[in-house]
Write a protein that holds these residues in place. Structure first.
Motif: not given
Length: 121
Positions: A101-121
């Protein structure tokens, strides 16, 4: 086709989380997966250079690409995560696996914006 798995941590320096990620990445079937590691950091601290460089060398010696991305703390959430979204769009991982944390929140948001198909925390 090998799936690109990007593990995201707070630091590349040796610690419990980073050691765990090192073990995970090292034991992936390299015929099926291409692991990499990204450390998300705020402003560098005085001991940042030596500890991060040692962690970088450790991953590279295992054949695992590793990077450090500094995110500014003096910006709002959208501004702070914009560089991460850009970084993810450029490298296009198939799986984004955050481990702190807070990488989980940053990655969930940024990964979605970037089109990453699978996001795991």
């Amino acid at each position: 086709m090998r799936r690109r798995v990007l593990y995201v941590v707070e630091t590349l320096a040796s610690c419990g989380t980073t050691d765990f990620v090192s073990d995970l990445a090292r034991h992936l079937d390299r015929r099926r997966f291409a692991p990499a590691v990204l450390a998300l950091r705020a402003a560098p601290t005085d001991d940042w250079g030596a500890r991060e460089q040692a962690g970088l060398r450790r991953f590279e010696s295992q054949g695992i690409p590793a990077w450090v991305l500094h995110l500014r703390t003096d910006q709002n959430f959208r501004q702070r995560t914009r560089p991460l979204s850009r970084w993810l769009r450029q490298r296009r991982p198939d799986v984004l696996h955050a481990h702190s944390r807070p990488a989980d929140l940053w990655c969930a948001w940024s990964g979605r914006r970037a089109g990453v198909p699978v996001r795991i925390y």
